[in-house]
Motif scaffolding. Structure first.
Motif, PDB file in Angstrom:
ATOM      1  N   PHE A 185       0.566  -1.500   0.147  1.00  0.00           N
ATOM      2  CA  PHE A 185      -0.101   0.504  -0.004  1.00  0.00           C
ATOM      3  C   PHE A 185       1.491   1.469   0.079  1.00  0.00           C
ATOM      4  CE2 PHE A 185      -1.576   3.189   2.533  1.00  0.00           C
ATOM      5  CZ  PHE A 185      -3.220   3.750   1.987  1.00  0.00           C
ATOM      6  N   ILE A 186       1.727   1.093   0.606  1.00  0.00           N
ATOM      7  CA  ILE A 186       2.643   2.093   1.249  1.00  0.00           C
ATOM      8  C   ILE A 186       3.657   2.830  -0.366  1.00  0.00           C
ATOM      9  CG2 ILE A 186       4.804   3.220   2.188  1.00  0.00           C
ATOM     10  CD1 ILE A 186       3.991   1.627   4.452  1.00  0.00           C
ATOM     11  N   HIS A 187       4.170   1.926  -1.148  1.00  0.00           N
ATOM     12  CA  HIS A 187       4.579   1.849  -2.040  1.00  0.00           C
ATOM     13  C   HIS A 187       3.963   2.199  -2.884  1.00  0.00           C
ATOM     14  CE1 HIS A 187       7.606   0.396  -5.276  1.00  0.00           C
ATOM     15  NE2 HIS A 187       6.242   0.329  -6.134  1.00  0.00           N
ATOM     16  N   LYS A 188       2.254   1.900  -3.564  1.00  0.00           N
ATOM     17  CA  LYS A 188       1.673   2.476  -5.014  1.00  0.00           C
ATOM     18  C   LYS A 188       1.424   3.217  -4.405  1.00  0.00           C
ATOM     19  CE  LYS A 188      -0.781  -2.078  -5.560  1.00  0.00           C
ATOM     20  NZ  LYS A 188      -1.865  -3.090  -4.611  1.00  0.00           N
ATOM     21  N   THR A 189       1.088   3.963  -2.770  1.00  0.00           N
ATOM     22  CA  THR A 189       0.776   5.589  -2.518  1.00  0.00           C
ATOM     23  C   THR A 189       2.038   6.214  -2.903  1.00  0.00           C
ATOM     24  OG1 THR A 189      -0.505   4.462  -1.012  1.00  0.00           O
ATOM     25  CG2 THR A 189       0.279   6.880  -1.220  1.00  0.00           C
ATOM     26  N   ASN A 190       3.002   6.381  -2.458  1.00  0.00           N
ATOM     27  CA  ASN A 190       4.570   6.741  -3.067  1.00  0.00           C
ATOM     28  C   ASN A 190       4.772   7.205  -4.882  1.00  0.00           C
ATOM     29  OD1 ASN A 190       4.643   7.100  -0.560  1.00  0.00           O
ATOM     30  ND2 ASN A 190       6.639   5.435  -0.061  1.00  0.00           N
ATOM     31  N   GLU A 191       4.683   5.979  -5.243  1.00  0.00           N
ATOM     32  CA  GLU A 191       4.460   5.985  -6.940  1.00  0.00           C
ATOM     33  C   GLU A 191       2.978   7.162  -6.851  1.00  0.00           C
ATOM     34  OE1 GLU A 191       3.941   2.304  -8.286  1.00  0.00           O
ATOM     35  OE2 GLU A 191       6.282   1.956  -9.060  1.00  0.00           O
ATOM     36  N   PHE A 192       1.895   6.910  -6.520  1.00  0.00           N
ATOM     37  CA  PHE A 192       0.480   7.225  -7.420  1.00  0.00           C
ATOM     38  C   PHE A 192       1.346   9.148  -6.814  1.00  0.00           C
ATOM     39  CE2 PHE A 192      -2.657   9.900  -5.923  1.00  0.00           C
ATOM     40  CZ  PHE A 192      -3.563   9.936  -6.815  1.00  0.00           C
ATOM     41  N   LEU A 193       1.714   9.480  -5.760  1.00  0.00           N
ATOM     42  CA  LEU A 193       2.299  10.577  -5.476  1.00  0.00           C
ATOM     43  C   LEU A 193       3.142  11.195  -6.380  1.00  0.00           C
ATOM     44  CD1 LEU A 193       2.574  10.256  -1.869  1.00  0.00           C
ATOM     45  CD2 LEU A 193       0.365  11.649  -2.922  1.00  0.00           C
ATOM     46  N   ALA A 194       4.263  10.450  -6.464  1.00  0.00           N
ATOM     47  CA  ALA A 194       5.597  10.668  -7.200  1.00  0.00           C
ATOM     48  C   ALA A 194       4.572  11.113  -8.886  1.00  0.00           C
ATOM     49  CB  ALA A 194       6.731   9.804  -7.389  1.00  0.00           C
ATOM     50  N   ASN A 250       2.194  11.791  -9.434  1.00  0.00           N
ATOM     51  CA  ASN A 250       1.612  13.375 -10.002  1.00  0.00           C
ATOM     52  C   ASN A 250       2.151  14.399  -9.513  1.00  0.00           C
ATOM     53  OD1 ASN A 250      -1.949  12.698 -10.848  1.00  0.00           O
ATOM     54  ND2 ASN A 250      -0.969  10.425  -9.557  1.00  0.00           N
ATOM     55  N   SER A 251       3.337  14.850  -9.136  1.00  0.00           N
ATOM     56  CA  SER A 251       4.734  15.557  -9.161  1.00  0.00           C
ATOM     57  C   SER A 251       3.695  15.905  -7.245  1.00  0.00           C
ATOM     58  CB  SER A 251       4.824  16.158  -9.676  1.00  0.00           C
ATOM     59  OG  SER A 251       5.164  15.955 -11.465  1.00  0.00           O
ATOM     60  N   VAL A 252       3.428  15.154  -6.620  1.00  0.00           N
ATOM     61  CA  VAL A 252       2.669  15.684  -5.879  1.00  0.00           C
ATOM     62  C   VAL A 252       4.403  16.273  -4.579  1.00  0.00           C
ATOM     63  CG1 VAL A 252       1.587  15.723  -3.453  1.00  0.00           C
ATOM     64  CG2 VAL A 252       0.026  14.686  -5.364  1.00  0.00           C
ATOM     65  N   THR A 253       4.111  17.477  -3.815  1.00  0.00           N
ATOM     66  CA  THR A 253       5.051  18.203  -2.791  1.00  0.00           C
ATOM     67  C   THR A 253       4.817  18.033  -1.869  1.00  0.00           C
ATOM     68  OG1 THR A 253       4.965  20.113  -4.097  1.00  0.00           O
ATOM     69  CG2 THR A 253       6.865  18.230  -5.133  1.00  0.00           C
ATOM     70  N   PHE A 254       5.570  18.468  -0.737  1.00  0.00           N
ATOM     71  CA  PHE A 254       4.952  18.641   0.417  1.00  0.00           C
ATOM     72  C   PHE A 254       5.595  20.177   1.227  1.00  0.00           C
ATOM     73  CE2 PHE A 254       4.022  14.045   0.503  1.00  0.00           C
ATOM     74  CZ  PHE A 254       2.964  13.956   0.070  1.00  0.00           C
ATOM     75  N   ASN A 255       5.196  21.262   1.504  1.00  0.00           N
ATOM     76  CA  ASN A 255       6.321  22.405   2.006  1.00  0.00           C
ATOM     77  C   ASN A 255       5.855  21.991   3.742  1.00  0.00           C
ATOM     78  OD1 ASN A 255       6.532  23.282  -0.684  1.00  0.00           O
ATOM     79  ND2 ASN A 255       3.910  24.212  -0.449  1.00  0.00           N
ATOM     80  N   GLU A 256       6.842  22.405   4.325  1.00  0.00           N
ATOM     81  CA  GLU A 256       7.054  22.384   5.645  1.00  0.00           C
ATOM     82  C   GLU A 256       5.137  23.672   6.032  1.00  0.00           C
ATOM     83  OE1 GLU A 256       8.740  22.331   8.573  1.00  0.00           O
ATOM     84  OE2 GLU A 256       8.525  20.710   7.197  1.00  0.00           O
TER      85      GLU A 256
END
Ligand code: GTP
Ligand code: MG
Length: 207
Positions: free
Chosen positions: A190-199, A201-207
């Motif tokens: 699940f974590i792997h698939k979610t990380n792939e999805f985020l990557a 879709n170019s999802v980035t996180f800010n502080e």
């Protein structure tokens, strides 16, 4: 998912002290002694990376681990530990709630419940709070090796029935044993698939 590296980053007593939150993060929470640290070790195939103990209340800080140099796995203090003072319990609760509500890169919370017990109010209340607060979460049954398969199945079904009293749609459910490492591949997948999805879709996180 292959765990190439798993390293302890730091322990934090405040959510503001957590490491920079620019990569995806997955956190493990549940009552004290439910088996959070053991499950983390089982998942990562490391014996004693997250400190475990037969005495409840072992993990009292937010512990960050970095996996494959690309995502955080977080071991949170247990809630509802009866043997600490009321003030300390309130402080723990504040620490946990602030972390969950403010940590921008927190992608999913794994809420652990002991598969041996009938639904406990403290867990149901926490799950309710997650739902109402819009926190993405999954439910993870722990210590499955301690039960006969038919009892395990019944307990999980009873739990689902209890949740269905409030929720039409249930979150993802995992049945695990940190000891025997069962169910850990499913969580990692699940974590792997979610990380792939985020990557993807170019999802980035800010502080
Ligand atoms: P706190 O840090 O105190 O909140 O506890 P925790 O949720 O991190 O629990 P921990 O992993 O330290 O485990 C508590 C106890 O349960 C230890 O004695 C573990 O050996 C035992 N335990 C945890 N997971 C399992 C499991 O899957 N199977 C069995 N048989 N025992 C387990
Ligand atoms: Mg722990």
């Amino acid at each position: 998912m292959v765990i190439k590296t798993a390293e302890f980053v730091k322990s934090s007593g405040k959510w503001q002290e957590c490491p920079e939150g620019t990569i995806p993060e997955y956190a493990f929470i549940g009552r004290s002694n439910v088996g959070k640290s053991s499950l983390i070790n089982g998942m990562l195939n490391r014996k004693d990376l997250a400190k475990t103990s037969g005495t409840p209340g072992k993990t009292q800080l937010i512990n960050h681990f970095i996996i494959n140099e690309s995502w955080y796995l977080t071991d949170l203090p247990g809630y509802g530990y009866a043997k600490v003072s009321k003030v300390m319990r309130r402080d723990f609760e504040k620490l946990i709630n602030n972390y969950i509500l403010n940590r921008n890169n927190l992608v999913n919370l794994f809420v652990l419940v002991d598969s041996r017990h009938s639904p406990q109010n403290i867990d149901l209340e926490f799950i309710q709070w997650c739902g109402e607060s819009g926190v993405p979460f999954s439910i993870v049954f722990t210590k499955a090796d301690k039960l006969k398969p038919n009892v395990l199945i019944k307990n999980v079904e009873d739990y689902k029935a209890e949740l269905h009293k409030t929720w039409e749609d249930l979150p993802e459910i995992y049945v695990t044993s940190g000891e025997k490492k069962t169910g850990t591949e499913e969580i990692l997948s699940f974590i792997h698939k979610t990380n792939e999805f985020l990557a993807n879709n170019s999802v980035t996180f800010n502080e």
